[in-house]
Enzyme design. Structure first.
Site, PDB file in Angstrom:
ATOM      1  N   GLY A 196      12.609 -13.351  33.634  1.00 31.53           N
ATOM      2  CA  GLY A 196      12.004 -13.543  32.189  1.00 31.53           C
ATOM      3  C   GLY A 196      12.271 -14.736  31.667  1.00 31.53           C
ATOM      4  CG  LEU A 197      14.723 -15.643  28.703  1.00 34.41           C
ATOM      5  CD1 LEU A 197      16.188 -16.139  28.842  1.00 34.41           C
ATOM      6  CD2 LEU A 197      14.431 -15.359  27.249  1.00 34.41           C
ATOM      7  CB  CYS A 198       9.076 -18.060  32.069  1.00 41.85           C
ATOM      8  SG  CYS A 198       8.783 -16.503  32.895  1.00 41.85           S
ATOM      9  N   GLY A 199       8.262 -17.527  28.512  1.00 37.11           N
ATOM     10  CA  GLY A 199       6.860 -17.338  27.801  1.00 37.11           C
ATOM     11  C   GLY A 199       6.102 -16.144  28.270  1.00 37.11           C
ATOM     12  CG  PHE A 256       4.641 -17.157  34.233  1.00 41.88           C
ATOM     13  CD1 PHE A 256       3.772 -18.158  34.820  1.00 41.88           C
ATOM     14  CD2 PHE A 256       5.419 -16.324  35.221  1.00 41.88           C
ATOM     15  CE1 PHE A 256       3.588 -18.268  35.977  1.00 41.88           C
ATOM     16  CE2 PHE A 256       4.972 -16.758  36.445  1.00 41.88           C
ATOM     17  CZ  PHE A 256       4.260 -17.457  36.995  1.00 41.88           C
TER      18      PHE A 256
END
Lengths: 138, 298
Positions: free
Chosen positions: B88-91, B93
């Site tokens: 995770g931690l990719c907006g 996406f």
């Protein structure tokens, strides 16, 4: 008429390996080798494991590349080879190939399912062709 | 009002978060470069493959053709292959891909079709598990680790083919995000089975497509043999392409998200520091007043 060239392209899934204008290429087709000169009739063919020879500067082989199979598309101006794997002949490591062939043969013997066996047998085929190409080049 | 001590620890925590996000941004930027190069390097193959298949498919239309090309004649069972990132931690996406897939799952369910979902990537599964856990048949994790490889894609393709041969689905669609730039990834829905020729524009060169239309190809050894080899191969290539695009997209999205996070942390830090200094001053002023008034009272 001005001298014509064939736009030859060799692509593998990872990248575009070669893209240049050449005089002639010889491709190991599924039904035998074929040479592609400018204004070749449009054709789509399978490619068996073997060596692609690139001819530049009239009759001189400028490059030899081993391909482990794939497809070729030929049009009057272009020749595109979609290879599974490809590498220049001079970069092949003979010892490593022999070792890989040995492993592959063992895999055929050890294969448990039909599918595994077919995969390993295909691998053996490719490697045998590779060795064959090597010994012929030297 | 928050006490000075509380404020100090808030500031410290915001600062350390900022350090982490800016490090993640840097890592993503470095990975993005590689992933982008890889994705772009694989595009010519996919494009030429599509062109070749397109011309083959248009040539053999009307005939029976292999099952992969013509389909099973039914449209009852849909297999959705949802490719997302593992982390995770990719907006937005992963959420964007999952949302598109979910919408289609709901639409297909409403139409009374049977839906099956194969997740590639943990995050897609996590998102779809809420509400559609019953249709997820399997999840493949860490496919793109350390980086997407053609062998892995081939394995996935083989699995799809085996399922198709068993008659486990009629239509197969792949969901992934096409990498446009670090700030823009386009969720793409691509039908894998039966093969649907992409529009000429998708392959990049329209002139080429026009030129190819009028051309009649010779086939060696023959059309069926080539199609029988080319179609499964195309499947692997499309999956590979999707994995690469996703990989680049993920890093791009993460870079942008972490850039925003770093900036936000900076802003917050500024605000908190201001508040901290004000509070400190107020406390000092208060103490002074206390001292002065105490003196005066004496």
């Amino acid at each position: 008429m001005a001298e014509q060239k064939v736009e030859f392209e060799l692509v593998s899934p990872e990248k575009l390996l070669l893209s240049q204008a050449v005089d002639m290429v010889v491709v190991p087709g599924g039904d035998g080798d074929f040479g592609v000169l400018p204004r070749h009739a449009p054709m789509i063919s399978t490619v068996r494991p073997g060596v692609i020879s690139v001819y530049e500067e009239r009759r001189a082989v400028s490059q030899r590349l081993f391909v482990s199979g794939g497809f070729a598309e030929v049009t009057p101006e272009r020749c595109t080879v979609l290879a599974v794997e490809a590498e220049p002949l001079e970069e092949i490591d003979r010892a490593a190939t022999e070792q890989a062939l040995k492993n592959a043969r063992e895999d055929v013997a050890d294969a448990k399912s039909e599918h595994d066996k077919a995969v390993a047998a295909k691998r053996v085929n490719v490697l045998e062709a590779k060795l064959d190409a090597l010994s012929r080049a030297n | 009002m928050a006490s000075l001590k509380e404020l100090r620890s808030r500031i410290a925590s915001v600062k350390s978060t900022q350090k982490i996000t800016s490090a993640m941004k840097m890592v993503a930027a470095a990975k993005l470069k590689r992933a982008q190069e890889q994705a772009e390097a694989s595009r010519p193959y996919a494009a030429r493959m599509a062109r070749m298949l397109g011309s083959l498919a248009s040539g053999s239309r009307g005939g029976q053709g292999p099952k992969l090309l013509s389909g099973t004649g039914k449209q009852d069972v849909h297999l959705l292959v949802v490719a997302t990132a593992d982390r995770g931690l990719c907006g937005a996406f992963n959420a964007n891909i999952a949302r598109e897939a979910r919408r289609d799952i709901e639409r297909l369910k409403a139409e009374g079709k049977t839906v099956k979902v194969l997740c590639i990537g943990r995050k897609g599964r996590d998102a779809l598990r809420r509400g559609h856990a019953d249709v997820i048949i399997d999840t493949l994790e860490d496919v793109s680790k350390p980086r997407p490889s053609f062998e892995k894609s081939d394995e996935i393709a083989q699995r799809l083919l085996a399922m198709y041969d068993e008659g486990e689905f009629d239509v197969c669609t792949l969901y992934y995000a096409q990498f446009k730039s670090a700030i823009s990834q386009i969720v793409t829905r691509q039908q894998l089975v039966p093969f649907a020729a992409p529009e000429a524009e998708a392959t990049g060169d329209e002139a080429q497509a026009v030129e190819n239309k009028g051309m009649v190809y010779d086939y060696e050894p023959d059309e069926e043999t080539i199609l029988a080899e080319l179609l499964p191969r195309n499947l692997a290539v499309q999956v590979f392409n999707a994995l690469l695009e996703n990989n680049a997209g993920e890093q791009g999205a993460r870079m942008t998200a972490m850039d925003n996070a770093t900036r936000n942390a900076g802003e917050m830090n500024k605000k908190l520091t201001l508040l901290y200094n004000r509070t400190r001053q107020a406390a000092i002023t208060k103490e002074l007043i206390e001292i002065v008034s105490a003196k005066e009272a004496m």
